[in-house]
Design a protein around this motif. Structure first.
Motif, PDB file in Angstrom:
ATOM      1  N   THR A   9       0.827  -1.191   0.000  1.00 46.79           N
ATOM      2  CA  THR A   9       0.000   0.000   0.000  1.00 46.79           C
ATOM      3  C   THR A   9       0.865   1.246   0.000  1.00 46.79           C
ATOM      4  N   ALA A  10       0.548   2.217  -0.815  1.00 45.08           N
ATOM      5  CA  ALA A  10       1.323   3.453  -0.883  1.00 45.08           C
ATOM      6  C   ALA A  10       1.181   4.225   0.415  1.00 45.08           C
ATOM      7  N   SER A  11       2.255   4.846   0.835  1.00 45.60           N
ATOM      8  CA  SER A  11       2.252   5.594   2.076  1.00 45.60           C
ATOM      9  C   SER A  11       1.446   6.870   1.949  1.00 45.60           C
ATOM     10  N   ARG A  12       0.602   7.147   2.919  1.00 47.01           N
ATOM     11  CA  ARG A  12      -0.180   8.371   2.926  1.00 47.01           C
ATOM     12  C   ARG A  12       0.529   9.461   3.714  1.00 47.01           C
ATOM     13  N   ALA A 136       4.055  -1.327  19.850  1.00 48.10           N
ATOM     14  CA  ALA A 136       3.153  -0.236  20.222  1.00 48.10           C
ATOM     15  C   ALA A 136       3.440   1.017  19.403  1.00 48.10           C
ATOM     16  N   SER A 137       4.718   1.339  19.226  1.00 47.18           N
ATOM     17  CA  SER A 137       5.077   2.519  18.446  1.00 47.18           C
ATOM     18  C   SER A 137       4.699   2.343  16.977  1.00 47.18           C
ATOM     19  N   LYS A 138       4.854   1.117  16.475  1.00 51.68           N
ATOM     20  CA  LYS A 138       4.464   0.848  15.095  1.00 51.68           C
ATOM     21  C   LYS A 138       2.974   1.109  14.897  1.00 51.68           C
ATOM     22  N   GLN A 139       2.164   0.623  15.818  1.00 50.72           N
ATOM     23  CA  GLN A 139       0.719   0.834  15.715  1.00 50.72           C
ATOM     24  C   GLN A 139       0.369   2.309  15.845  1.00 50.72           C
ATOM     25  N   PHE A 140       1.102   3.030  16.682  1.00 47.51           N
ATOM     26  CA  PHE A 140       0.877   4.465  16.828  1.00 47.51           C
ATOM     27  C   PHE A 140       1.089   5.158  15.490  1.00 47.51           C
ATOM     28  N   TYR A 141       2.181   4.832  14.805  1.00 42.84           N
ATOM     29  CA  TYR A 141       2.482   5.484  13.543  1.00 42.84           C
ATOM     30  C   TYR A 141       1.550   5.035  12.421  1.00 42.84           C
ATOM     31  N   VAL A 142       1.129   3.798  12.444  1.00 43.19           N
ATOM     32  CA  VAL A 142       0.128   3.344  11.476  1.00 43.19           C
ATOM     33  C   VAL A 142      -1.153   4.162  11.650  1.00 43.19           C
ATOM     34  N   GLY A 143      -1.505   4.428  12.918  1.00 35.56           N
ATOM     35  CA  GLY A 143      -2.676   5.245  13.202  1.00 35.56           C
ATOM     36  C   GLY A 143      -2.538   6.679  12.721  1.00 35.56           C
ATOM     37  N   ARG A 144      -1.286   7.122  12.541  1.00 33.28           N
ATOM     38  CA  ARG A 144      -1.023   8.470  12.044  1.00 33.28           C
ATOM     39  C   ARG A 144      -0.891   8.510  10.527  1.00 33.28           C
ATOM     40  N   GLY A 145      -1.086   7.384   9.867  1.00 35.65           N
ATOM     41  CA  GLY A 145      -1.094   7.372   8.413  1.00 35.65           C
ATOM     42  C   GLY A 145       0.134   6.806   7.738  1.00 35.65           C
ATOM     43  N   LEU A 146       1.119   6.334   8.517  1.00 31.42           N
ATOM     44  CA  LEU A 146       2.294   5.723   7.891  1.00 31.42           C
ATOM     45  C   LEU A 146       1.993   4.275   7.534  1.00 31.42           C
ATOM     46  N   THR A 147       2.684   3.773   6.518  1.00 30.20           N
ATOM     47  CA  THR A 147       2.482   2.407   6.048  1.00 30.20           C
ATOM     48  C   THR A 147       3.724   1.577   6.333  1.00 30.20           C
ATOM     49  N   VAL A 148       3.533   0.412   6.927  1.00 26.67           N
ATOM     50  CA  VAL A 148       4.652  -0.468   7.257  1.00 26.67           C
ATOM     51  C   VAL A 148       5.189  -1.128   5.994  1.00 26.67           C
ATOM     52  N   SER A 161       8.414   5.224   2.288  1.00 23.84           N
ATOM     53  CA  SER A 161       8.605   6.650   2.094  1.00 23.84           C
ATOM     54  C   SER A 161       8.429   6.959   0.620  1.00 23.84           C
ATOM     55  N   ASP A 162       8.157   8.218   0.308  1.00 27.32           N
ATOM     56  CA  ASP A 162       7.997   8.587  -1.090  1.00 27.32           C
ATOM     57  C   ASP A 162       9.248   9.297  -1.593  1.00 27.32           C
ATOM     58  N   GLU A 163       9.255   9.637  -2.866  1.00 25.07           N
ATOM     59  CA  GLU A 163      10.443  10.225  -3.486  1.00 25.07           C
ATOM     60  C   GLU A 163      10.782  11.599  -2.949  1.00 25.07           C
ATOM     61  N   PHE A 164       9.826  12.236  -2.244  1.00 23.40           N
ATOM     62  CA  PHE A 164      10.067  13.573  -1.720  1.00 23.40           C
ATOM     63  C   PHE A 164      10.579  13.558  -0.287  1.00 23.40           C
ATOM     64  N   LYS A 168      14.116   7.865   5.359  1.00 24.74           N
ATOM     65  CA  LYS A 168      13.160   6.795   5.635  1.00 24.74           C
ATOM     66  C   LYS A 168      13.084   6.611   7.145  1.00 24.74           C
ATOM     67  N   LEU A 169      11.900   6.354   7.670  1.00 26.05           N
ATOM     68  CA  LEU A 169      11.706   6.183   9.108  1.00 26.05           C
ATOM     69  C   LEU A 169      11.682   4.709   9.491  1.00 26.05           C
ATOM     70  N   ALA A 170      12.387   4.377  10.576  1.00 28.06           N
ATOM     71  CA  ALA A 170      12.383   3.012  11.099  1.00 28.06           C
ATOM     72  C   ALA A 170      12.414   3.060  12.623  1.00 28.06           C
TER      73      ALA A 170
END
Length: 214
Positions: A9-12, A136-148, A161-164, A168-170
């Motif tokens: 899924t593309a990252s929002r 827990a942190s992963k779920q927090f960020y998913v809830g904020r719109g990031l895609t694993v 992450s996108d081209e802009f 990249k966040l980990a």
């Protein structure tokens, strides 16, 4: 061993900017220009209290061992402290330095042999946040719109992450990250880093601050 999970899924939401808070912006600008990453980060003056491990590292991924050595040499010449000299390992070749402002940088490549001379190019920058609970942190960020993008149980998670995006966040277990960097895991006060994104402003469970992207 936990199986990696992936998603197409593309990252929002992604990181739009990375701002390091430093005591001396002019000195920090000189260092990061010499290091070769001045166009990838922002700097902001701050006297916020911070001691010990700040809970994160910025990792440069490059193409070959000679390029690792080139970046490490440039950082050391500009005033960085070597925390881990570059060495070969099972995963490749890399080393760790700490900038004069206190930020820890890791430079690494998956290649174990050189295929040519050093080239001053960065393939990717990854911001690794040391967190107490990866799941827990992963779920927090998913809830904020990031895609694993991929996840290894409770040890590591990486987001698309996108081209802009400049980085990249980990997520990594805090103590495991500190061990990998060669520093004690203890630390208090400000992380001295602020992230900009379309989902901001907010503060995550480990105190990392996000702002709305300008």
């Amino acid at each position: 061993m936990a199986m990696a999970t992936t998603t197409s899924t593309a990252s929002r939401t992604s990181i739009a900017s990375v701002t390091l808070e430093v005591a001396d912006t002019e000195a920090a600008h000189r260092f990061y220009t010499a290091f070769g990453v001045d166009t990838r980060i922002h700097l902001r003056a701050s006297e916020a209290h911070s001691t010990g491990f700040r809970g994160f590292t910025l990792a440069l991924t490059v193409s070959r061992p000679t390029t690792v050595d080139s970046f490490l040499g440039a950082a050391e010449d500009a005033g960085a402290t070597v925390l881990k000299p570059a060495v070969k390992s099972l995963w490749g070749y890399g080393g760790v330095v700490q900038a004069p402002d206190g930020t820890i940088w890791k430079i690494a490549t998956s290649a174990k042999k050189d295929t040519g001379p050093a080239i001053c190019e960065i393939d990717e920058i990854v911001l690794l946040l040391g967190v107490e609970d990866v799941k827990a942190s992963k779920q927090f960020y998913v809830g904020r719109g990031l895609t694993v993008a991929r996840s290894f149980g409770g040890k590591y998670a990486e987001f698309t992450s996108d081209e802009f995006s400049p980085v990249k966040l980990a997520l990594y277990k805090r103590r495991g990250l500190a061990k990998d960097l060669g520093v004690p895991a203890d630390g208090t006060g400000s992380h001295r880093i602020v992230l900009g994104g379309t989902a901001g402003p907010f503060t995550d469970p480990d105190g990392f601050a996000w702002e709305a992207a300008g």
